[in-house]
Design a protein around this motif. Structure first.
Motif, PDB file in Angstrom:
ATOM      1  N   LEU A 192       0.825  -1.200   0.000  1.00  0.00           N
ATOM      2  CA  LEU A 192       0.000   0.000   0.000  1.00  0.00           C
ATOM      3  C   LEU A 192       0.863   1.256   0.000  1.00  0.00           C
ATOM      4  N   GLY A 193       1.923   1.253   0.806  1.00  0.00           N
ATOM      5  CA  GLY A 193       2.799   2.421   0.849  1.00  0.00           C
ATOM      6  C   GLY A 193       3.410   2.731  -0.499  1.00  0.00           C
ATOM      7  N   ASP A 194       3.872   1.699  -1.190  1.00  0.00           N
ATOM      8  CA  ASP A 194       4.435   1.879  -2.536  1.00  0.00           C
ATOM      9  C   ASP A 194       3.392   2.456  -3.486  1.00  0.00           C
ATOM     10  N   ALA A 195       2.192   1.902  -3.441  1.00  0.00           N
ATOM     11  CA  ALA A 195       1.136   2.350  -4.342  1.00  0.00           C
ATOM     12  C   ALA A 195       0.787   3.815  -4.100  1.00  0.00           C
ATOM     13  N   LYS A 196       0.725   4.220  -2.866  1.00  0.00           N
ATOM     14  CA  LYS A 196       0.403   5.610  -2.548  1.00  0.00           C
ATOM     15  C   LYS A 196       1.446   6.566  -3.121  1.00  0.00           C
ATOM     16  N   LYS A 197       2.722   6.191  -3.027  1.00  0.00           N
ATOM     17  CA  LYS A 197       3.785   7.044  -3.570  1.00  0.00           C
ATOM     18  C   LYS A 197       3.636   7.209  -5.082  1.00  0.00           C
ATOM     19  N   VAL A 198       3.305   6.105  -5.759  1.00  0.00           N
ATOM     20  CA  VAL A 198       3.132   6.171  -7.210  1.00  0.00           C
ATOM     21  C   VAL A 198       1.931   7.033  -7.568  1.00  0.00           C
ATOM     22  N   MET A 199       0.824   6.827  -6.871  1.00  0.00           N
ATOM     23  CA  MET A 199      -0.375   7.590  -7.189  1.00  0.00           C
ATOM     24  C   MET A 199      -0.160   9.075  -6.945  1.00  0.00           C
ATOM     25  N   GLN A 200       0.566   9.417  -5.891  1.00  0.00           N
ATOM     26  CA  GLN A 200       0.862  10.823  -5.618  1.00  0.00           C
ATOM     27  C   GLN A 200       1.707  11.433  -6.731  1.00  0.00           C
ATOM     28  N   ALA A 201       2.675  10.652  -7.230  1.00  0.00           N
ATOM     29  CA  ALA A 201       3.522  11.143  -8.321  1.00  0.00           C
ATOM     30  C   ALA A 201       2.718  11.337  -9.600  1.00  0.00           C
ATOM     31  N   LEU A 202       1.793  10.427  -9.880  1.00  0.00           N
ATOM     32  CA  LEU A 202       0.945  10.568 -11.052  1.00  0.00           C
ATOM     33  C   LEU A 202       0.033  11.784 -10.925  1.00  0.00           C
ATOM     34  N   GLU A 203      -0.579  11.946  -9.765  1.00  0.00           N
ATOM     35  CA  GLU A 203      -1.529  13.035  -9.569  1.00  0.00           C
ATOM     36  C   GLU A 203      -0.851  14.401  -9.561  1.00  0.00           C
ATOM     37  N   ALA A 204       0.457  14.435  -9.308  1.00  0.00           N
ATOM     38  CA  ALA A 204       1.195  15.695  -9.403  1.00  0.00           C
ATOM     39  C   ALA A 204       1.308  16.154 -10.854  1.00  0.00           C
ATOM     40  N   CYS A 205       1.119  15.198 -11.782  1.00  0.00           N
ATOM     41  CA  CYS A 205       1.219  15.510 -13.212  1.00  0.00           C
ATOM     42  C   CYS A 205      -0.135  15.614 -13.901  1.00  0.00           C
ATOM     43  N   ASN A 206      -1.137  14.913 -13.373  1.00  0.00           N
ATOM     44  CA  ASN A 206      -2.477  14.929 -13.976  1.00  0.00           C
ATOM     45  C   ASN A 206      -3.478  14.475 -12.920  1.00  0.00           C
ATOM     46  N   LYS A 207      -4.508  15.237 -12.706  1.00  0.00           N
ATOM     47  CA  LYS A 207      -5.451  14.954 -11.617  1.00  0.00           C
ATOM     48  C   LYS A 207      -6.438  13.833 -11.936  1.00  0.00           C
ATOM     49  N   LYS A 208      -6.616  13.515 -13.211  1.00  0.00           N
ATOM     50  CA  LYS A 208      -7.582  12.479 -13.594  1.00  0.00           C
ATOM     51  C   LYS A 208      -6.841  11.149 -13.717  1.00  0.00           C
TER      52      LYS A 208
END
Length: 229
Positions: free
Chosen positions: A53-69
């Motif tokens: 879960l921790g790994d996934a959260k880091k990835v999702m945060q990095a993606l959302e920093a570039c695109n919110k959708k």
């Protein structure tokens, strides 16, 4: 045809970014070409390095920093906790369908059993049962099936030794339902394009190796296999 699209130059067509088998690789996410301009990002599975879960959260945060959708689903490496997290965020594609103003997304995550006994592995019967509800859905102008596990017997499910390891249930669903595209991953070495009837199948390859896809919504939508330079 999308509104006004006939007046656009090719560079102005709206598009979606698809990527999978990220395995925790966040450094190159900002280098995805025009990622901020995409209508959204779709993640096909295997989000974190270790599936946690921790790994996934880091990835999702990095993606959302570039695109919110963002829409995402689990791969075989991702745990049930990751699946729950995506559901809580209301961005989970696994066993779900999501319709936007330009695209209908159908999602099926996890994989068939592997020699590595990873976190989210399912039998063919699981896929047969869960794909039934998709078969009842009316297709839209652009219907895209997102499957972490590739369909069996294609150029997209070969191991290095040439053995096919894709899902026969997923193959059967595509043969019967005929979505416009099937976007898959899982078998890193099998980055390829194939067809099943009227459906074009793409294994994007692994984002951890710099591979991803861009679905351009031109009059005849096209998927481009891209590589981060």
């Amino acid at each position: 045809m999308y509104a006004g699209i006939e007046d656009m130059g090719i560079a102005e067509f709206p598009f979606w970014i698809f990527l999978g088998d990220i395995h925790g690789e966040i450094r190159t996410i900002p280098r995805i070409k025009d990622v901020q301009k995409a209508q959204g990002i779709v993640v096909t599975g295997d989000i974190g390095r270790n599936g946690t879960l921790g790994d996934a959260k880091k990835v999702m945060q990095a993606l959302e920093a570039c695109n919110k959708k963002i829409y995402a689903q689990i791969g075989n490496m991702d745990t049930a906790q990751v699946d729950g997290y995506l559901s809580e965020r209301r961005i989970n594609l696994h066993k779900r369908h999501i319709e936007t103003n330009t695209i209908l997304l159908l999602g099926m995550g996890g994989s068939l059993p592997t020699p590595f006994s990873t976190s989210s592995e399912f039998a063919e019967e699981f896929y047969e049962e869960n794909l039934k509800k998709f078969a009842m859905l009316p297709k839209k102008a652009l219907t895209v099936f997102i499957s972490h596990n590739p369909p069996y017997g294609t150029e997209c499910d070969r191991l290095k030794n040439g053995k096919h390891v894709g899902s026969k249930a997923i193959l059967k669903f595509i043969q019967d339902y005929q979505p416009d595209f099937c976007i898959c991953g899982h078998i890193h070495e099998s980055r390829a394009k194939d067809t099943i009837g009227k459906t074009t199948v793409f294994n994007l390859g692994a984002f951890v190796s710099g591979c991803y896809g861009k679905l351009v919504l031109s009059e005849t939508p096209e998927m481009e296999l891209c590589t981060i330079n």
